[in-house]
Design a protein around this motif. Sequence first.
Motif, PDB file in Angstrom:
ATOM      1  N   LEU A  10       0.841  -1.188   0.000  1.00 37.04           N
ATOM      2  CA  LEU A  10       0.000   0.000   0.000  1.00 37.04           C
ATOM      3  C   LEU A  10       0.881   1.244   0.000  1.00 37.04           C
ATOM      4  O   LEU A  10       1.800   1.362   0.826  1.00 37.04           O
ATOM      5  N   VAL A  11       0.597   2.149  -0.911  1.00 44.49           N
ATOM      6  CA  VAL A  11       1.400   3.358  -1.021  1.00 44.49           C
ATOM      7  C   VAL A  11       0.479   4.521  -1.369  1.00 44.49           C
ATOM      8  O   VAL A  11      -0.552   4.329  -2.019  1.00 44.49           O
ATOM      9  N   GLN A  12       0.845   5.699  -0.942  1.00 41.70           N
ATOM     10  CA  GLN A  12       0.057   6.876  -1.251  1.00 41.70           C
ATOM     11  C   GLN A  12       0.352   7.367  -2.665  1.00 41.70           C
ATOM     12  O   GLN A  12       1.434   7.101  -3.204  1.00 41.70           O
ATOM     13  N   PRO A  13      -0.583   8.074  -3.262  1.00 45.96           N
ATOM     14  CA  PRO A  13      -0.309   8.657  -4.582  1.00 45.96           C
ATOM     15  C   PRO A  13       0.954   9.504  -4.543  1.00 45.96           C
ATOM     16  O   PRO A  13       1.186  10.245  -3.584  1.00 45.96           O
ATOM     17  N   GLY A  14       1.760   9.356  -5.577  1.00 45.08           N
ATOM     18  CA  GLY A  14       3.036  10.049  -5.634  1.00 45.08           C
ATOM     19  C   GLY A  14       4.178   9.277  -5.021  1.00 45.08           C
ATOM     20  O   GLY A  14       5.346   9.675  -5.158  1.00 45.08           O
ATOM     21  N   GLY A  15       3.862   8.197  -4.359  1.00 50.52           N
ATOM     22  CA  GLY A  15       4.885   7.388  -3.702  1.00 50.52           C
ATOM     23  C   GLY A  15       5.574   6.433  -4.650  1.00 50.52           C
ATOM     24  O   GLY A  15       5.326   6.432  -5.864  1.00 50.52           O
ATOM     25  N   SER A  16       6.452   5.619  -4.086  1.00 46.46           N
ATOM     26  CA  SER A  16       7.267   4.689  -4.872  1.00 46.46           C
ATOM     27  C   SER A  16       7.224   3.291  -4.280  1.00 46.46           C
ATOM     28  O   SER A  16       7.027   3.120  -3.063  1.00 46.46           O
ATOM     29  N   LEU A  17       7.420   2.330  -5.129  1.00 47.20           N
ATOM     30  CA  LEU A  17       7.594   0.935  -4.720  1.00 47.20           C
ATOM     31  C   LEU A  17       8.607   0.306  -5.656  1.00 47.20           C
ATOM     32  O   LEU A  17       8.724   0.703  -6.824  1.00 47.20           O
ATOM     33  N   ARG A  18       9.322  -0.680  -5.142  1.00 47.55           N
ATOM     34  CA  ARG A  18      10.185  -1.474  -6.004  1.00 47.55           C
ATOM     35  C   ARG A  18       9.738  -2.917  -5.928  1.00 47.55           C
ATOM     36  O   ARG A  18       9.773  -3.541  -4.863  1.00 47.55           O
ATOM     37  N   LEU A  19       9.329  -3.436  -7.052  1.00 47.16           N
ATOM     38  CA  LEU A  19       8.947  -4.830  -7.146  1.00 47.16           C
ATOM     39  C   LEU A  19      10.163  -5.670  -7.538  1.00 47.16           C
ATOM     40  O   LEU A  19      11.037  -5.206  -8.274  1.00 47.16           O
ATOM     41  N   SER A  20      10.172  -6.889  -7.044  1.00 44.16           N
ATOM     42  CA  SER A  20      11.226  -7.840  -7.398  1.00 44.16           C
ATOM     43  C   SER A  20      10.589  -9.093  -7.967  1.00 44.16           C
ATOM     44  O   SER A  20       9.474  -9.459  -7.599  1.00 44.16           O
ATOM     45  N   CYS A  21      11.317  -9.718  -8.855  1.00 43.63           N
ATOM     46  CA  CYS A  21      10.877 -11.001  -9.400  1.00 43.63           C
ATOM     47  C   CYS A  21      12.072 -11.933  -9.392  1.00 43.63           C
ATOM     48  O   CYS A  21      13.022 -11.751 -10.160  1.00 43.63           O
ATOM     49  N   ALA A  22      12.027 -12.901  -8.508  1.00 39.57           N
ATOM     50  CA  ALA A  22      13.091 -13.894  -8.425  1.00 39.57           C
ATOM     51  C   ALA A  22      12.735 -15.070  -9.317  1.00 39.57           C
ATOM     52  O   ALA A  22      11.622 -15.595  -9.236  1.00 39.57           O
ATOM     53  N   VAL A  23      13.665 -15.459 -10.165  1.00 35.02           N
ATOM     54  CA  VAL A  23      13.394 -16.552 -11.086  1.00 35.02           C
ATOM     55  C   VAL A  23      14.284 -17.740 -10.757  1.00 35.02           C
ATOM     56  O   VAL A  23      15.393 -17.582 -10.248  1.00 35.02           O
ATOM     57  N   SER A  24      13.792 -18.916 -11.059  1.00 40.19           N
ATOM     58  CA  SER A  24      14.571 -20.137 -10.862  1.00 40.19           C
ATOM     59  C   SER A  24      14.190 -21.127 -11.944  1.00 40.19           C
ATOM     60  O   SER A  24      13.128 -21.044 -12.544  1.00 40.19           O
ATOM     61  N   GLY A  25      15.104 -22.030 -12.201  1.00 38.92           N
ATOM     62  CA  GLY A  25      14.853 -23.035 -13.223  1.00 38.92           C
ATOM     63  C   GLY A  25      15.335 -22.631 -14.606  1.00 38.92           C
ATOM     64  O   GLY A  25      15.259 -23.422 -15.543  1.00 38.92           O
ATOM     65  N   PHE A  26      15.805 -21.415 -14.718  1.00 37.05           N
ATOM     66  CA  PHE A  26      16.392 -20.973 -15.973  1.00 37.05           C
ATOM     67  C   PHE A  26      17.320 -19.805 -15.678  1.00 37.05           C
ATOM     68  O   PHE A  26      17.282 -19.210 -14.601  1.00 37.05           O
ATOM     69  N   THR A  27      18.145 -19.494 -16.633  1.00 35.37           N
ATOM     70  CA  THR A  27      19.097 -18.394 -16.470  1.00 35.37           C
ATOM     71  C   THR A  27      18.467 -17.117 -16.999  1.00 35.37           C
ATOM     72  O   THR A  27      18.180 -17.005 -18.200  1.00 35.37           O
ATOM     73  N   LEU A  28      18.277 -16.179 -16.098  1.00 39.34           N
ATOM     74  CA  LEU A  28      17.596 -14.948 -16.458  1.00 39.34           C
ATOM     75  C   LEU A  28      18.222 -14.263 -17.656  1.00 39.34           C
ATOM     76  O   LEU A  28      17.519 -13.761 -18.539  1.00 39.34           O
ATOM     77  N   ALA A  29      19.533 -14.274 -17.732  1.00 34.50           N
ATOM     78  CA  ALA A  29      20.235 -13.573 -18.807  1.00 34.50           C
ATOM     79  C   ALA A  29      19.878 -14.123 -20.180  1.00 34.50           C
ATOM     80  O   ALA A  29      20.021 -13.434 -21.187  1.00 34.50           O
ATOM     81  N   ASP A  30      19.393 -15.353 -20.218  1.00 33.16           N
ATOM     82  CA  ASP A  30      19.123 -16.007 -21.489  1.00 33.16           C
ATOM     83  C   ASP A  30      17.683 -15.839 -21.959  1.00 33.16           C
ATOM     84  O   ASP A  30      17.335 -16.271 -23.055  1.00 33.16           O
ATOM     85  N   TYR A  31      16.842 -15.270 -21.108  1.00 36.87           N
ATOM     86  CA  TYR A  31      15.411 -15.250 -21.397  1.00 36.87           C
ATOM     87  C   TYR A  31      14.879 -13.828 -21.578  1.00 36.87           C
ATOM     88  O   TYR A  31      15.448 -12.856 -21.078  1.00 36.87           O
ATOM     89  N   TYR A  32      13.784 -13.750 -22.275  1.00 35.72           N
ATOM     90  CA  TYR A  32      13.000 -12.514 -22.309  1.00 35.72           C
ATOM     91  C   TYR A  32      12.242 -12.436 -20.982  1.00 35.72           C
ATOM     92  O   TYR A  32      11.796 -13.449 -20.442  1.00 35.72           O
ATOM     93  N   ILE A  33      12.074 -11.239 -20.465  1.00 29.27           N
ATOM     94  CA  ILE A  33      11.397 -11.076 -19.189  1.00 29.27           C
ATOM     95  C   ILE A  33      10.541  -9.813 -19.245  1.00 29.27           C
ATOM     96  O   ILE A  33      10.895  -8.842 -19.956  1.00 29.27           O
ATOM     97  N   GLY A  34       9.450  -9.818 -18.537  1.00 27.30           N
ATOM     98  CA  GLY A  34       8.596  -8.639 -18.578  1.00 27.30           C
ATOM     99  C   GLY A  34       7.729  -8.501 -17.347  1.00 27.30           C
ATOM    100  O   GLY A  34       7.544  -9.452 -16.575  1.00 27.30           O
ATOM    101  N   TRP A  35       7.219  -7.300 -17.158  1.00 25.28           N
ATOM    102  CA  TRP A  35       6.257  -7.007 -16.112  1.00 25.28           C
ATOM    103  C   TRP A  35       4.925  -6.647 -16.755  1.00 25.28           C
ATOM    104  O   TRP A  35       4.880  -5.874 -17.733  1.00 25.28           O
ATOM    105  N   PHE A  36       3.866  -7.184 -16.167  1.00 21.02           N
ATOM    106  CA  PHE A  36       2.525  -6.940 -16.662  1.00 21.02           C
ATOM    107  C   PHE A  36       1.623  -6.717 -15.464  1.00 21.02           C
ATOM    108  O   PHE A  36       1.991  -7.040 -14.342  1.00 21.02           O
ATOM    109  N   ARG A  37       0.455  -6.173 -15.708  1.00 10.94           N
ATOM    110  CA  ARG A  37      -0.425  -5.938 -14.574  1.00 10.94           C
ATOM    111  C   ARG A  37      -1.878  -6.176 -14.955  1.00 10.94           C
ATOM    112  O   ARG A  37      -2.266  -6.076 -16.119  1.00 10.94           O
ATOM    113  N   GLN A  38      -2.633  -6.503 -13.936  1.00 13.20           N
ATOM    114  CA  GLN A  38      -4.078  -6.673 -14.075  1.00 13.20           C
ATOM    115  C   GLN A  38      -4.734  -5.635 -13.187  1.00 13.20           C
ATOM    116  O   GLN A  38      -4.663  -5.725 -11.952  1.00 13.20           O
TER     117      GLN A  38
END
Length: 123
Positions: A10-38
Amino acid sequence: VQLQASGGGLVQPGGSLRLSCAVSGFTLADYYIGWFRQVPGKEREGVSSSSDGSTYYTDIAKGRFTMSRDNAKNTVYLQMNSLKLEDTGVYYCAAAKPGTDYDGNTGHGMEYWGKGTQVTVSS
C-alpha cells in the motif's frame, strides 16, 4: 521454471515501490522477461519488457517506471515512482525463451508466469 514477484503493498499517490521477481529453473540472462499488470475492470496490460538487449516500456510506464535486471541474482526489478491511483492492481512477472514472439502490450505469448503481487495506491 518459477517466477516469484514480491514487493507490492500500500502506497500513497506520488509514492514509490520497487517490485522484485526472483526466477529459478532458468538463467535470467538467457530469457525474455517482462512485467505486466491486471488492473480492476481492465484487460491485462504490459508495463515493461526486456528482450535481445532492449527494454520496452509501455505508455503506462514511460517516465515513471524503470525495469532492471541483476543476472547474477536471477532477479528482475521494477522501480515504480510517481504512483497514481490507477496503478492499483496485481503485478506479474513473466518470461519467455529467446525468439519467442510475444506482445509487450498484453503479455500474450509469454510462456511462464509467476504469482502476482498486489499494488494498492490509495490516500
